[in-house]
Design a protein around this motif. Structure first.
Motif, PDB file in Angstrom:
ATOM      1  N   LEU A 239       0.833  -1.206   0.000  1.00  0.00           N
ATOM      2  CA  LEU A 239       0.000   0.000   0.000  1.00  0.00           C
ATOM      3  C   LEU A 239       0.868   1.257   0.000  1.00  0.00           C
ATOM      4  O   LEU A 239       0.560   2.242  -0.678  1.00  0.00           O
ATOM      5  CB  LEU A 239      -0.927   0.003   1.215  1.00  0.00           C
ATOM      6  CG  LEU A 239      -2.091  -0.989   1.184  1.00  0.00           C
ATOM      7  CD1 LEU A 239      -2.824  -0.995   2.517  1.00  0.00           C
ATOM      8  CD2 LEU A 239      -3.052  -0.657   0.053  1.00  0.00           C
TER       9      LEU A 239
ATOM     10  N   LYS B  21      -6.837   1.817  -0.722  1.00  0.00           N
ATOM     11  CA  LYS B  21      -7.005   0.417  -0.333  1.00  0.00           C
ATOM     12  C   LYS B  21      -7.913  -0.346  -1.287  1.00  0.00           C
ATOM     13  O   LYS B  21      -7.855  -1.577  -1.357  1.00  0.00           O
ATOM     14  CB  LYS B  21      -7.536   0.341   1.106  1.00  0.00           C
ATOM     15  CG  LYS B  21      -6.521   0.848   2.125  1.00  0.00           C
ATOM     16  CD  LYS B  21      -7.020   0.745   3.542  1.00  0.00           C
ATOM     17  CE  LYS B  21      -5.977   1.265   4.521  1.00  0.00           C
ATOM     18  NZ  LYS B  21      -6.420   1.181   5.928  1.00  0.00           N
TER      19      LYS B  21
ATOM     20  N   CYS C 125      -5.312  -0.349  -4.882  1.00  0.00           N
ATOM     21  CA  CYS C 125      -3.989  -0.975  -4.834  1.00  0.00           C
ATOM     22  C   CYS C 125      -4.125  -2.488  -4.728  1.00  0.00           C
ATOM     23  O   CYS C 125      -4.933  -3.001  -3.943  1.00  0.00           O
ATOM     24  CB  CYS C 125      -3.201  -0.447  -3.638  1.00  0.00           C
ATOM     25  SG  CYS C 125      -1.507  -1.053  -3.554  1.00  0.00           S
TER      26      CYS C 125
END
Length: 354
Positions: free
Chosen positions: A275, A330, A333
């Protein structure tokens, strides 16, 4: 007459008993007082920074837990956040090391002394580098910062943690200055001891006789005041040693002292490095600012330097935009697998068709 002798004997025995109790308590209290006065966790240091690294009204001290052989990682921290920048923000940074283990072949004590002479930011304990000595190192850092520099705040990080210094500084400036009981970080709740001997985090019942750890903060990154740090170091002398340092320091000790932990703001923390890499790539390629503050480097030593430079370019060029909520990091990715911050430490076996 007989009754009189019995009363006298009773008085003598009672007086003797009280004297023994008083002597015992006095000796115990004097021992504890002596330990506190002598700064128990920073005694017998191999290397310590000069007193001049602290200012009279120090705002922040960053203590970085670092393995003695992680020379490159310490270099990345120094290049990402030079001492001149830290000084301009009234910040001091110290690296916490221990004695070189016998099996270490790539670093010498002379090299560590040279590093300390050049940068004056090394605090090295006389205990040996070992995972089970991390609690000693953790408390050494807290005690040195809180008693030598006495800053308003202490930031504790690991050397493989990537973090945004400017955002950290901004958060602290917004804190209530009268709140000297602050202890804030990434809180972990309902964590259970690992009882399997094959597990990296294996803990015996003798080491920890409860079924669940108290709430605690991840040792990756947390902020504490000098007052609370001093209290934790003093309280540690009353407890049996426990080798998982963040659980002991920010969990067991804070539970004993009834100190309330605080959670970092939402969207402050990235749990895994994929991330962070996505956030970094978006800053470089798409000019989307990464507003997250903390994350792991995933074994990429230069990730902190790349992240810091990208943040600096966003600020200097003023060309970065904010990420829209519909395209959250989130959700966009791609991450290889789900895992949590407190990994279970067990091995994984993957079958491959040949």
């Amino acid at each position: 007459m007989k009754k009189r002798y019995i009363n006298i004997l009773f008085i003598i025995i009672t007086t003797l008993f009280i004297w023994i109790l008083w002597s015992s308590d006095t000796e115990t209290n004097n021992t504890i007082l002596l330990l506190k006065q002598n700064n128990y966790y920073i005694k017998d240091l191999l290397i310590s920074p000069s007193p001049s690294v602290c200012t009279e009204n120090q705002f922040l001290v960053i203590i970085v837990t670092s393995y003695v052989g992680h020379v490159e990682l310490r270099s990345v921290h120094r290049r990402s956040m030079p001492s001149s920048l830290l000084k301009s923000m009234n910040i001091t940074r110290i690296f916490l090391l221990a004695k070189i283990p016998p099996d270490e072949r790539y670093i010498t004590q002379e090299a560590i002394k040279d590093e300390s002479t050049i940068f004056d930011d090394v605090l090295q304990g006389s205990f040996t580098e070992n995972y089970r000595n991390l609690t000693h190192k953790h408390l050494m850092g807290l005690q040195w910062a809180s008693t030598v520099c006495k800053p308003s705040y202490i930031l504790k990080v690991d050397d493989d943690t990537v973090y945004n210094l400017q955002s950290t500084h901004k958060l602290l400036l917004q804190m209530n200055k009268s709140n000297d009981n602050l202890l804030i970080g990434y809180m972990l709740n309902n964590t259970k001891p690992r009882r399997s001997k094959q597990n990296k985090w294996y803990v015996t019942w003798e080491e920890y006789p409860r079924n669940e750890y108290p709430p605690y903060l991840s040792g990756w990154y947390y902020i504490i005041t000098s007052k609370v740090a001093t209290s934790l170091c003093e309280e540690a002398m009353y407890h049996p040693y426990f080798w998982i340092d963040d659980i002991f320091v920010t969990g067991i000790l804070t539970e004993s002292l009834n100190i309330k932990l605080k959670q970092l703001p939402e969207d402050y923390w990235l749990e895994y490095y994929e991330l962070l890499e996505c956030c970094l790539t978006d800053m470089i390629i798409r000019s989307i600012r990464c507003n997250y503050v903390v994350g792991p480097n995933g074994g990429r030593n230069n990730l902190m330097l790349e992240f810091t430079e990208a943040i600096r370019n966003c600020d200097d060029w003023r060309n970065c935009t904010r990420r829209v909520s519909e395209k959250s990091l989130k959700n966009e990715c791609v991450v290889n697998k789900e895992r949590n911050i407190f990994s279970n430490g067990t091995a994984e076996v993957h079958f491959v068709r040949l």
